[in-house]
Motif scaffolding. Structure first.
Motif, PDB file in Angstrom:
ATOM      1  N   ASP A   1       0.859  -1.179   0.000  1.00 48.17           N
ATOM      2  CA  ASP A   1       0.000   0.000   0.000  1.00 48.17           C
ATOM      3  C   ASP A   1       0.902   1.238   0.000  1.00 48.17           C
ATOM      4  N   TYR A   2       0.665   2.146  -0.931  1.00 43.10           N
ATOM      5  CA  TYR A   2       1.554   3.295  -1.100  1.00 43.10           C
ATOM      6  C   TYR A   2       1.610   4.198   0.125  1.00 43.10           C
ATOM      7  N   TYR A   3       0.473   4.453   0.762  1.00 41.53           N
ATOM      8  CA  TYR A   3       0.467   5.339   1.930  1.00 41.53           C
ATOM      9  C   TYR A   3       0.875   4.619   3.214  1.00 41.53           C
ATOM     10  N   GLU A   4       0.376   3.418   3.418  1.00 37.98           N
ATOM     11  CA  GLU A   4       0.622   2.698   4.673  1.00 37.98           C
ATOM     12  C   GLU A   4       1.955   1.959   4.688  1.00 37.98           C
TER      13      GLU A   4
ATOM     14  N   LYS B   1      -5.276  -8.781  -4.811  1.00 37.44           N
ATOM     15  CA  LYS B   1      -6.567  -8.950  -5.489  1.00 37.44           C
ATOM     16  C   LYS B   1      -7.644  -8.025  -4.937  1.00 37.44           C
ATOM     17  N   SER B   2      -7.455  -7.514  -3.744  1.00 37.24           N
ATOM     18  CA  SER B   2      -8.449  -6.591  -3.182  1.00 37.24           C
ATOM     19  C   SER B   2      -8.004  -5.130  -3.252  1.00 37.24           C
ATOM     20  N   ALA B   3      -6.808  -4.891  -3.774  1.00 32.87           N
ATOM     21  CA  ALA B   3      -6.258  -3.531  -3.836  1.00 32.87           C
ATOM     22  C   ALA B   3      -6.910  -2.696  -4.935  1.00 32.87           C
ATOM     23  N   PHE B   4      -6.768  -1.376  -4.780  1.00 31.79           N
ATOM     24  CA  PHE B   4      -7.179  -0.397  -5.785  1.00 31.79           C
ATOM     25  C   PHE B   4      -5.891   0.184  -6.360  1.00 31.79           C
ATOM     26  N   TYR B   5      -5.788   0.258  -7.682  1.00 35.05           N
ATOM     27  CA  TYR B   5      -4.560   0.698  -8.346  1.00 35.05           C
ATOM     28  C   TYR B   5      -4.802   2.004  -9.092  1.00 35.05           C
ATOM     29  N   VAL B   6      -3.923   2.974  -8.846  1.00 34.68           N
ATOM     30  CA  VAL B   6      -4.006   4.252  -9.559  1.00 34.68           C
ATOM     31  C   VAL B   6      -3.065   4.195 -10.754  1.00 34.68           C
ATOM     32  N   LEU B   7      -3.589   4.579 -11.908  1.00 35.70           N
ATOM     33  CA  LEU B   7      -2.817   4.640 -13.155  1.00 35.70           C
ATOM     34  C   LEU B   7      -2.585   6.092 -13.553  1.00 35.70           C
ATOM     35  N   GLY B   8      -1.436   6.333 -14.190  1.00 31.18           N
ATOM     36  CA  GLY B   8      -1.201   7.614 -14.834  1.00 31.18           C
ATOM     37  C   GLY B   8      -0.852   8.761 -13.910  1.00 31.18           C
ATOM     38  N   SER B   9      -0.273   8.490 -12.752  1.00 27.00           N
ATOM     39  CA  SER B   9       0.066   9.588 -11.839  1.00 27.00           C
ATOM     40  C   SER B   9       1.427  10.188 -12.178  1.00 27.00           C
ATOM     41  N   ASP B  10       1.772  11.243 -11.447  1.00 27.25           N
ATOM     42  CA  ASP B  10       3.079  11.869 -11.626  1.00 27.25           C
ATOM     43  C   ASP B  10       4.151  11.263 -10.718  1.00 27.25           C
ATOM     44  N   VAL B  11       3.827  10.178 -10.026  1.00 26.50           N
ATOM     45  CA  VAL B  11       4.786   9.491  -9.144  1.00 26.50           C
ATOM     46  C   VAL B  11       5.390   8.318  -9.906  1.00 26.50           C
TER      47      VAL B  11
ATOM     48  N   LEU C   1       1.900   1.085 -11.360  1.00 25.90           N
ATOM     49  CA  LEU C   1       0.580   0.960 -10.743  1.00 25.90           C
ATOM     50  C   LEU C   1       0.779   1.270  -9.265  1.00 25.90           C
ATOM     51  N   LEU C   2       0.003   2.185  -8.703  1.00 27.87           N
ATOM     52  CA  LEU C   2       0.145   2.536  -7.292  1.00 27.87           C
ATOM     53  C   LEU C   2      -0.969   1.860  -6.505  1.00 27.87           C
ATOM     54  N   PRO C   3      -0.639   0.894  -5.649  1.00 24.50           N
ATOM     55  CA  PRO C   3      -1.669   0.140  -4.922  1.00 24.50           C
ATOM     56  C   PRO C   3      -2.108   0.819  -3.614  1.00 24.50           C
ATOM     57  N   PHE C   4      -3.401   0.668  -3.317  1.00 24.03           N
ATOM     58  CA  PHE C   4      -3.992   1.179  -2.079  1.00 24.03           C
ATOM     59  C   PHE C   4      -4.993   0.155  -1.569  1.00 24.03           C
TER      60      PHE C   4
END
Length: 176
Positions: A109-112, A119-129, A137-140
């Protein structure tokens, strides 16, 4: 506690004595998988390398991903992107292994900065990181955190595990 001889029947009925109870207790003790938390304990050695890119994973603890196979073997990655590449072409990166034999999959998890079920994570695409291998892919672990990150870091979309395809992974590698 003092035990009186009178409190113990001379001849217990079959299946009611102490022996069956002890055996049942031992059976239950050894057949239950005890877990002390939702996240696995991970020890990454300095020699652990990503099977996809060859990078030493210990240098990137914030990006670690892991696949565990049913035979007990496991692999670490320097990001979710390389982990997905391995899933999509398991035999290429680990000859003799198949995706069907994957038991567990974890991402950080990127923040934690803790391992969570991929399989239960949420992935952010296309960020500036950028991750160790560029666009990533940034998982949360929850949608709220993913949405906050998306807004703060110019993300394009939030997708789930089952929506990650080889085309999505290839698009990350093509971004400049």
């Amino acid at each position: 506690m003092k035990l009186s001889i009178k409190s113990v029947p001379a001849r217990p009925k079959p299946g009611t004595g102490i022996y069956p109870k002890i055996m049942l207790g031992l059976f239950l003790l050894f057949s239950i998988n005890i877990s002390y938390g939702d996240e696995p304990t991970v020890t990454i050695k300095k020699t652990d390398r990503c099977p996809v890119c060859g990078m030493f994973v210990y240098k990137y603890p914030k990006w670690v991903a892991q696949i565990m196979f049913t035979d007990g073997s496991y692999y670490f990655y320097d990001g979710a992107k390389d982990m997905f590449k391995h899933i999509f072409d398991t035999a290429k990166y680990t000859p003799g292994k198949a995706a069907e034999n994957i038991k567990d999959i974890y991402v950080t998890d990127y923040y934690e900065v803790e391992l969570i079920d991929a399989k239960s994570a949420f992935y952010v695409l296309g960020s500036d990181v950028l991750g160790p291998m560029g666009h990533e892919l940034l998982p949360f672990k929850d949608r709220e955190a993913a949405q906050e990150f998306l807004e703060d870091h110019k993300g394009k979309s939030i997708i789930r595990f089952q929506e990650v395809t080889p085309a999505v992974i290839e698009s990350l590698d093509r971004r400049t």
